[in-house]
Design an enzyme around this catalytic site. Structure first.
Site, PDB file in Angstrom:
ATOM      1  N   GLN A   1     -17.345  -7.946  15.949  1.00 37.07           N
ATOM      2  CA  GLN A   1     -15.943  -8.212  15.598  1.00 37.07           C
ATOM      3  C   GLN A   1     -15.694  -7.910  14.117  1.00 37.07           C
ATOM      4  O   GLN A   1     -16.489  -8.279  13.253  1.00 37.07           O
ATOM      5  CB  GLN A   1     -15.599  -9.676  15.890  1.00 37.07           C
ATOM      6  CG  GLN A   1     -15.627 -10.022  17.368  1.00 37.07           C
ATOM      7  CD  GLN A   1     -14.433  -9.502  18.137  1.00 37.07           C
ATOM      8  OE1 GLN A   1     -13.514  -8.907  17.574  1.00 37.07           O
ATOM      9  NE2 GLN A   1     -14.448  -9.695  19.447  1.00 37.07           N
TER      10      GLN A   1
ATOM     11  N   TYR B   1     -19.512  -8.619  29.472  1.00 38.87           N
ATOM     12  CA  TYR B   1     -19.152  -7.718  28.364  1.00 38.87           C
ATOM     13  C   TYR B   1     -19.682  -8.353  27.069  1.00 38.87           C
ATOM     14  O   TYR B   1     -18.946  -8.553  26.107  1.00 38.87           O
ATOM     15  CB  TYR B   1     -17.636  -7.504  28.256  1.00 38.87           C
ATOM     16  CG  TYR B   1     -16.942  -7.100  29.541  1.00 38.87           C
ATOM     17  CD1 TYR B   1     -16.882  -5.759  29.920  1.00 38.87           C
ATOM     18  CD2 TYR B   1     -16.337  -8.048  30.352  1.00 38.87           C
ATOM     19  CE1 TYR B   1     -16.251  -5.389  31.091  1.00 38.87           C
ATOM     20  CE2 TYR B   1     -15.692  -7.681  31.533  1.00 38.87           C
ATOM     21  CZ  TYR B   1     -15.650  -6.350  31.898  1.00 38.87           C
ATOM     22  OH  TYR B   1     -15.016  -5.995  33.058  1.00 38.87           O
TER      23      TYR B   1
ATOM     24  N   CYS C   1       0.859  -1.184   0.000  1.00 38.28           N
ATOM     25  CA  CYS C   1       0.000   0.000   0.000  1.00 38.28           C
ATOM     26  C   CYS C   1       0.892   1.229   0.000  1.00 38.28           C
ATOM     27  O   CYS C   1       1.785   1.355   0.849  1.00 38.28           O
ATOM     28  CB  CYS C   1      -0.878   0.002   1.243  1.00 38.28           C
ATOM     29  SG  CYS C   1      -1.716   1.574   1.520  1.00 38.28           S
TER      30      CYS C   1
ATOM     31  N   CYS D   1      -0.945   6.999   6.540  1.00 35.66           N
ATOM     32  CA  CYS D   1      -2.200   6.597   7.178  1.00 35.66           C
ATOM     33  C   CYS D   1      -1.954   6.149   8.617  1.00 35.66           C
ATOM     34  O   CYS D   1      -2.661   6.555   9.530  1.00 35.66           O
ATOM     35  CB  CYS D   1      -2.831   5.480   6.348  1.00 35.66           C
ATOM     36  SG  CYS D   1      -4.005   4.455   7.210  1.00 35.66           S
TER      37      CYS D   1
ATOM     38  N   CYS E   1      -8.214  -8.359  24.091  1.00 35.13           N
ATOM     39  CA  CYS E   1      -7.638  -7.688  22.920  1.00 35.13           C
ATOM     40  C   CYS E   1      -6.426  -6.854  23.315  1.00 35.13           C
ATOM     41  O   CYS E   1      -5.944  -6.059  22.514  1.00 35.13           O
ATOM     42  CB  CYS E   1      -8.691  -6.847  22.201  1.00 35.13           C
ATOM     43  SG  CYS E   1      -9.549  -5.710  23.269  1.00 35.13           S
TER      44      CYS E   1
HETATM   45  N1  SAH Z   1     -18.368  -9.987  23.543  1.00 36.94           N
HETATM   46  C1  SAH Z   1     -18.803  -9.070  22.554  1.00 36.94           C
HETATM   47  C2  SAH Z   1     -18.345  -7.622  22.807  1.00 36.94           C
HETATM   48  C3  SAH Z   1     -16.926  -7.446  23.227  1.00 36.94           C
HETATM   49  S1  SAH Z   1     -16.344  -5.792  23.213  1.00 36.94           S
HETATM   50  C4  SAH Z   1     -18.386  -9.514  21.161  1.00 36.94           C
HETATM   51  O1  SAH Z   1     -17.476 -10.320  21.015  1.00 36.94           O
HETATM   52  O2  SAH Z   1     -18.984  -9.057  20.198  1.00 36.94           O
HETATM   53  C5  SAH Z   1     -16.521  -5.288  24.847  1.00 36.94           C
HETATM   54  C6  SAH Z   1     -17.944  -4.938  25.235  1.00 36.94           C
HETATM   55  O3  SAH Z   1     -17.917  -4.514  26.597  1.00 36.94           O
HETATM   56  C7  SAH Z   1     -18.569  -3.789  24.466  1.00 36.94           C
HETATM   57  O4  SAH Z   1     -19.813  -4.211  23.978  1.00 36.94           O
HETATM   58  C8  SAH Z   1     -18.749  -2.671  25.508  1.00 36.94           C
HETATM   59  O5  SAH Z   1     -19.905  -1.897  25.307  1.00 36.94           O
HETATM   60  C9  SAH Z   1     -18.840  -3.454  26.787  1.00 36.94           C
HETATM   61  N2  SAH Z   1     -18.417  -2.779  28.035  1.00 36.94           N
HETATM   62  C10 SAH Z   1     -17.412  -1.899  28.198  1.00 36.94           C
HETATM   63  N3  SAH Z   1     -17.257  -1.584  29.500  1.00 36.94           N
HETATM   64  C11 SAH Z   1     -18.188  -2.302  30.180  1.00 36.94           C
HETATM   65  C12 SAH Z   1     -18.526  -2.431  31.564  1.00 36.94           C
HETATM   66  N4  SAH Z   1     -17.882  -1.750  32.494  1.00 36.94           N
HETATM   67  N5  SAH Z   1     -19.517  -3.270  31.906  1.00 36.94           N
HETATM   68  C13 SAH Z   1     -20.189  -3.992  30.962  1.00 36.94           C
HETATM   69  N6  SAH Z   1     -19.915  -3.908  29.637  1.00 36.94           N
HETATM   70  C14 SAH Z   1     -18.933  -3.069  29.246  1.00 36.94           C
END
Ligand code: SAH
Length: 452
Positions: free
Chosen positions: A280, A309, A71, A77, A402
Site C-alpha cells: 500500500q 488476494y 503544484c 501531469c 479500491c
Molecule cells: N492485500 C494485499 C494486496 C492487495 S492488492 C495488501 O493489502 O497489500 C490485490 C492483490 O491481488 C495483488 O497482490 C494481486 O497480485 C492479487 N491478485 C490479482 N488477481 C488475483 C487473482 N485472480 N487471484 C489471486 N490474487 C490476485
C-alpha cells in the site's frame, strides 16, 4: 451542439473521475477542473451522442470550494485530478462517489460514513520517476505529460516523499559522469527508463535505484556507491525492462548494494517488501484501514481467517495475529513466498499461503473459514470467487475495495443471495488529490443471531 461551440453551464455534480458535470437540455457536459457551484463558459472539445467533453474558457461564477493548486504542473501531469478543490470538498466528492455506486449499482440501502481523511502531501511511499531529455537535450526526470512520453520537469511533486529529490539528483549526476543515456521510447534505445524509490515510513530507510533497458547496468558499482552515500539507502537496485512497453517494471531485479528487501512496519507488525511487491502506497492511512477491518471482524482464537488476494500477507498478519489459522491466496508466487516469511517474522506459525487464482482455488476441506478478508484489484471479485464464498459460507466477510463501482456490483450479489447482511460502508482516502477512494464493508451471515 457541435465541436468548438461555446456554451454556458452550471456545474451540478461530479463524475466518478472527478470531472464537473453540467446539463443543457438532453446533453451532459463533462468539464475537468471545475467544481459544483461553478457557472462556466466552456468550449466543446469532443461530442459523443449526447455527451459533450468540454474545456473551461472562463469562470463566470466560481464556487468557494476552489483552492489554489499547490503544484504548477498538475494539469499537464494529470495525476492529481482534484488539486483544484479544497480538501473538505474532495472528501465530500469521495463520499458521494461511494454513495452513488452503492445506491445505483448495488441497489443497497446501507449507511456510508464520512471519508476518513489523510495527510494530503508527501503521503506516497513509492515513486517511479521517468527519465529523459528535455527540449535542450538536458537529462531530466519528472512525469510524463498526460497521454504522451514528453517529460515534464517537476522539481517538487507534493504527494511524493521529499527524499525523492536527493535520489533523483544523485542518479542524474551519475548519468552525466559516466555518459549513461536515458531511454528513448521512439527508438527503444538508451539505458535509464525510470528512477525507483521506495521508502519505509516507519524507519525512513529506502530502496532506491533505476529501471534500465539493459541486462547489466554499465557503471553499476558507481551508481550503488553514489546512492549508498545517503545513510537511509539500505538497498540499491536495477530493475531490468528491455521491452518497448508502457509497463514500468520488468520481471527481474538485480541488487547492486545492500538488502534484497525493504522492511516496514504496519500496526507493529514487520514486513519484508520486495522491489516488485505490491505494498500500500499510503502507510499511515493503511493502518487506519486495517484497524477498521480488525474492529469490524472481531476475530477470536476460534476463527479460521482466509486472506484472499493477500499480496505479501499484510492484512491477515495485521488483523489475525490471535486466530486459530490464517490461509492466504495470491496469484504472484514471489508475493506468496514473502507472505510465508512475513508470517514467521511476526511469530505466526499457524498459517498457510497458496499461489493461484483465488477463483480457481480448491480450499482445504477440513479448514473452512469462519472469517474472510477480501482485497481484490480494481476489477473486483471474479463471480466464481463470490460463488465459492457463498458456498463456504463464513460467518463474516470483510470486503476491502479500491473501486466503489466493482464493490457495489459484488455487494449486490452477496445481498441478493439472501445469505449475507451488508453492513455500513467506511470509505478511506488513500490517495488525496486524486479521484480514487478505498472502502471497507463487513458482511455478516444472516443465519447468525448478530446478522439479523
Ligand atoms: N492485500 C494485499 C494486496 C492487495 S492488492 C495488501 O493489502 O497489500 C490485490 C492483490 O491481488 C495483488 O497482490 C494481486 O497480485 C492479487 N491478485 C490479482 N488477481 C488475483 C487473482 N485472480 N487471484 C489471486 N490474487 C490476485
Amino acid at each position: 451542439m457541435k465541436k468548438n461551440d461555446i456554451v454556458i453551464t452550471d456545474i451540478i455534480s461530479f463524475s466518478s473521475e472527478g470531472y464537473g458535470i453540467g446539463k443543457i437540455d438532453e446533453y451532459v457536459l463533462f468539464v475537468p477542473y471545475t467544481c459544483t457551484g461553478d457557472k462556466v463558459k466552456v468550449k466543446i472539445i469532443n461530442v459523443k451522442k449526447n455527451i459533450l467533453f468540454c474545456k473551461v474558457e472562463e469562470f463566470i461564477e466560481k464556487s468557494d470550494s476552489h483552492s489554489e493548486p499547490s503544484c504548477g504542473s498538475y494539469k499537464q501531469c494529470g495525476g492529481c485530478t482534484l488539486l483544484h478543490i479544497n480538501y473538505n470538498k474532495q472528501l465530500e466528492f469521495k463520499k458521494t462517489k461511494v454513495e452513488d455506486a452503492i445506491r445505483r449499482i448495488g441497489k443497497l440501502d446501507v449507511k456510508v460514513h464520512d471519508v476518513c481523511p489523510s495527510d494530503c502531501t508527501g503521503y506516497r511511499n513509492k515513486t517511479l520517476i521517468p527519465v529523459g531529455l528535455d527540449k535542450n537535450g538536458k537529462i531530466t526526470c519528472g512525469f510524463f505529460r498526460r497521454k504522451s512520453h514528453d517529460i515534464i520537469d517537476m522539481d517538487n511533486c507534493i504527494i511524493q516523499d521529499k527524499s525523492a529529490d536527493e535520489i533523483c539528483k544523485a542518479v542524474i549526476s551519475w548519468m552525466y559522469e559516466y555518459d549513461i543515456k536515458p531511454y528513448d521510447f521512439k527508438t527503444n534505445k538508451g539505458i535509464v527508463r525510470h528512477i525507483y524509490i521506495r521508502k519505509a515510513f516507519s524507519s525512513g530507510k529506502m530502496m532506491a535505484g533505476v529501471v534500465a533497458n539493459a541486462d547489466k547496468l554499465p557503471f553499476e558499482k558507481e551508481l550503488a556507491e553514489k546512492l549508498a552515500e545517503n545513510p537511509d539507502v539500505v538497498s540499491v537496485i536495477c530493475n531490468v525492462n528491455k521491452k518497448a512497453t508502457n509497463v514500468i517494471l520488468g520481471e527481474k531485479t538485480n541488487i547492486l548494494y545492500g538488502e534484497e528487501y525493504l522492511e516496514d512496519t504496519l500496526l507493529d507488525k514487520t514486513f519484508k517488501i520486495g522491489s516488485l511487491s505490491f505494498y500500500q502506497i499510503n502507510r499511515n492511512q493503511t493502518e487506519n484501514l486495517y484497524s477498521k477491518a480488525k474492529e469490524l471482524l472481531k476475530l477470536t482464537e476460534n476463527d479460521v481467517l482466509y486472506d484472499i488476494y493477500c499480496g505479501i500477507g499484510t492484512i491477515g498478519i495485521c488483523i489475525g495475529d490471535n486466530v486459530k489459522k490464517i490461509i492466504g491466496v495470491e496469484i504472484i508466487p514471489e508475493a506468496v513466498e514473502l507472505a510465508k516469511e512475513n508470517a514467521l517474522l511476526n511469530g505466526i506459525i499457524n498459517s498457510e499461503y497458496f499461489v493461484g487464482k483465488a477463483e480457481n482455488m480448491s480450499f482445504p476441506d477440513n479448514e473452512k473459514p469462519t472469517a474472510v478478508v477480501i482485497d481484490p484489484p480494481r476489477k473486483g471479485c471474479d463471480k466464481k470467487m463470490i460463488d465459492t464464498l457463498l458456498e463456504l459460507s463464513p460467518e463474516k466477510i470483510c470486503y476491502i475495495s479500491c473501486d466503489p463501482a466493482t464493490l457495489a456490483r459484488d455487494l449486490k450479489i452477496f445481498s441478493e443471495s439472501g445469505k449475507y447482511k451488508i453492513g455500513d460502508v467506511y470509505p478511506f482516502d488513500m490517495f488525496p488529490n486524486t479521484e480514487h477512494v478505498e472502502a471497507v464493508v463487513l458482511l455478516q451471515q444472516l443465519s447468525l443471531p448478530d446478522g439479523k
